[in-house]
Write a protein that holds these residues in place. Structure first.
Motif, PDB file in Angstrom:
ATOM      1  N   MET A 179       0.856  -1.191   0.000  1.00  0.00           N
ATOM      2  CA  MET A 179       0.000   0.000   0.000  1.00  0.00           C
ATOM      3  C   MET A 179       0.886   1.233   0.000  1.00  0.00           C
ATOM      4  SD  MET A 179      -3.023   0.896   2.698  1.00  0.00           S
ATOM      5  CE  MET A 179      -3.932   2.414   2.560  1.00  0.00           C
ATOM      6  N   GLY A 180       0.643   2.148  -0.912  1.00  0.00           N
ATOM      7  CA  GLY A 180       1.481   3.326  -1.038  1.00  0.00           C
ATOM      8  C   GLY A 180       1.287   4.301   0.116  1.00  0.00           C
ATOM      9  N   GLU A 181       2.225   5.229   0.221  1.00  0.00           N
ATOM     10  CA  GLU A 181       2.159   6.242   1.275  1.00  0.00           C
ATOM     11  C   GLU A 181       1.017   7.210   0.991  1.00  0.00           C
ATOM     12  OE1 GLU A 181       4.985   9.764   3.170  1.00  0.00           O
ATOM     13  OE2 GLU A 181       5.843   8.194   1.886  1.00  0.00           O
ATOM     14  N   VAL A 182       0.261   7.542   2.039  1.00  0.00           N
ATOM     15  CA  VAL A 182      -0.869   8.453   1.909  1.00  0.00           C
ATOM     16  C   VAL A 182      -0.346   9.877   1.741  1.00  0.00           C
ATOM     17  CG1 VAL A 182      -2.939   9.378   3.036  1.00  0.00           C
ATOM     18  CG2 VAL A 182      -2.342   6.952   3.295  1.00  0.00           C
ATOM     19  N   ALA A 183      -0.844  10.581   0.735  1.00  0.00           N
ATOM     20  CA  ALA A 183      -0.396  11.960   0.493  1.00  0.00           C
ATOM     21  C   ALA A 183      -0.862  12.867   1.627  1.00  0.00           C
ATOM     22  CB  ALA A 183      -0.954  12.448  -0.839  1.00  0.00           C
ATOM     23  N   ARG A 184       0.000  13.814   1.995  1.00  0.00           N
ATOM     24  CA  ARG A 184      -0.341  14.791   3.022  1.00  0.00           C
ATOM     25  C   ARG A 184      -0.464  16.167   2.389  1.00  0.00           C
ATOM     26  NH1 ARG A 184       3.296  14.095   8.293  1.00  0.00           N
ATOM     27  NH2 ARG A 184       1.701  15.570   8.992  1.00  0.00           N
ATOM     28  N   PHE A 185      -1.512  16.876   2.751  1.00  0.00           N
ATOM     29  CA  PHE A 185      -1.763  18.193   2.187  1.00  0.00           C
ATOM     30  C   PHE A 185      -1.788  19.216   3.311  1.00  0.00           C
ATOM     31  CE2 PHE A 185      -3.852  15.081  -0.548  1.00  0.00           C
ATOM     32  CZ  PHE A 185      -3.267  15.376  -1.772  1.00  0.00           C
ATOM     33  N   SER A 186      -1.203  20.366   3.043  1.00  0.00           N
ATOM     34  CA  SER A 186      -1.159  21.420   4.054  1.00  0.00           C
ATOM     35  C   SER A 186      -2.221  22.480   3.754  1.00  0.00           C
ATOM     36  CB  SER A 186       0.223  22.060   4.110  1.00  0.00           C
ATOM     37  OG  SER A 186       0.551  22.623   2.854  1.00  0.00           O
ATOM     38  N   VAL A 187      -2.523  23.263   4.779  1.00  0.00           N
ATOM     39  CA  VAL A 187      -3.477  24.366   4.640  1.00  0.00           C
ATOM     40  C   VAL A 187      -2.736  25.554   4.044  1.00  0.00           C
ATOM     41  CG1 VAL A 187      -4.994  25.922   5.928  1.00  0.00           C
ATOM     42  CG2 VAL A 187      -4.798  23.536   6.605  1.00  0.00           C
ATOM     43  N   PRO A 188      -3.366  26.346   3.169  1.00  0.00           N
ATOM     44  CA  PRO A 188      -2.689  27.521   2.603  1.00  0.00           C
ATOM     45  C   PRO A 188      -2.202  28.475   3.698  1.00  0.00           C
ATOM     46  CG  PRO A 188      -4.727  27.070   1.426  1.00  0.00           C
ATOM     47  CD  PRO A 188      -4.712  26.161   2.606  1.00  0.00           C
ATOM     48  N   VAL A 189      -1.141  29.194   3.387  1.00  0.00           N
ATOM     49  CA  VAL A 189      -0.576  30.151   4.344  1.00  0.00           C
ATOM     50  C   VAL A 189      -1.629  31.183   4.743  1.00  0.00           C
ATOM     51  CG1 VAL A 189       1.151  31.981   4.646  1.00  0.00           C
ATOM     52  CG2 VAL A 189       1.759  29.873   3.439  1.00  0.00           C
ATOM     53  N   GLY A 190      -1.744  31.421   6.045  1.00  0.00           N
ATOM     54  CA  GLY A 190      -2.707  32.386   6.552  1.00  0.00           C
ATOM     55  C   GLY A 190      -4.030  31.779   6.983  1.00  0.00           C
ATOM     56  N   PHE A 191      -4.238  30.513   6.669  1.00  0.00           N
ATOM     57  CA  PHE A 191      -5.479  29.834   7.016  1.00  0.00           C
ATOM     58  C   PHE A 191      -5.186  28.700   7.993  1.00  0.00           C
ATOM     59  CE2 PHE A 191      -6.201  31.917   3.033  1.00  0.00           C
ATOM     60  CZ  PHE A 191      -7.490  32.410   3.138  1.00  0.00           C
ATOM     61  N   GLY A 192      -6.223  28.153   8.578  1.00  0.00           N
ATOM     62  CA  GLY A 192      -6.021  27.062   9.522  1.00  0.00           C
ATOM     63  C   GLY A 192      -7.343  26.430   9.920  1.00  0.00           C
ATOM     64  N   ASP A 193      -7.227  25.319  10.621  1.00  0.00           N
ATOM     65  CA  ASP A 193      -8.405  24.613  11.113  1.00  0.00           C
ATOM     66  C   ASP A 193      -8.677  25.023  12.555  1.00  0.00           C
ATOM     67  OD1 ASP A 193      -8.600  22.984   8.729  1.00  0.00           O
ATOM     68  OD2 ASP A 193      -6.866  21.865   9.498  1.00  0.00           O
TER      69      ASP A 193
END
Length: 200
Positions: free
Chosen positions: A1-15
């Motif tokens: 099983m391949g590595e799960v891609a990780r995505f970041s939040v755009p600069v200036g934004f957040g959860d």
């Protein structure tokens, strides 16, 4: 099983995590409850505005997030709460029978940054009051500002830098010679409005 891609939040934004959401909702309920007790009605302005309208109302274009509309028109994500309310009332005011108008809101606003780590989105809780003769509109908004700031539990000082307060201050202090003849060019016949905004 391949590595799960990780995505970041755009600069200036957040959860926002659940505890932060609960804390924010609690503060908003308290603020809007205070505003509602003074007769303010809930209002949610459009999240997207026509660029030409916002430019006419004084938006700082360098801070505006831009979009292209379905007809190719330039659009802005709302940079604050006051300008969309001004746009709304500018269209509606000639047809209003009941004044003053009191509106309140709790909305997300968006402002571009230079990428240096500043936030690009804010939660703004605010109110707009239009049509109450001075100085009573300003006095009402200042009283609400004091109530809003007192919720923080911290010491604060409100500084007023608007020249229009000066004649009323002299009148209250009983300065002789009657009410001074004091005006601001270009503002004598304008629709008077006052606003309060709290961001976080």
């Amino acid at each position: 099983m391949g590595e799960v891609a990780r995505f970041s939040v755009p600069v200036g934004f957040g959860d926002l995590l659940p505890e932060e959401v609960r804390r924010r909702e609690r503060v908003e309920r308290e603020l809007l409850g205070r505003f509602s007790a003074w007769g303010y009605l809930p209002f949610v302005p459009s999240a997207v505005e026509e660029a030409k309208a916002m430019r006419a109302l004084g938006v700082d274009e360098a801070q505006a997030f831009t979009l292209i509309g379905p007809r190719g028109e330039l659009l802005y994500l709302r940079p604050d709460g006051t300008l969309p309310v001004v746009r709304f009332l500018k269209n509606l005011l000639p047809h209003l029978a009941d004044v003053p108008v009191r509106l309140m809101y709790a909305i997300d606003v968006f402002r571009r940054t230079n990428g240096g780590g500043e936030r690009a989105t804010w939660r703004q809780v605010g109110l707009e009051l239009v049509g109450l003769s001075p100085p009573w509109g300003e006095v009402e908004v200042l009283a609400l500002a004091e109530e809003a700031l007192s919720l923080s539990g911290r010491r604060f000082r409100v500084a007023i830098g608007h020249a229009r307060f000066f004649p009323y201050l002299l009148e209250v202090l009983g300065v002789s010679g009657g009410k001074p003849n004091f005006s601001i060019p270009g503002r004598e016949k304008s629709s008077r409005g006052s606003s309060l905004g709290v961001e976080g």
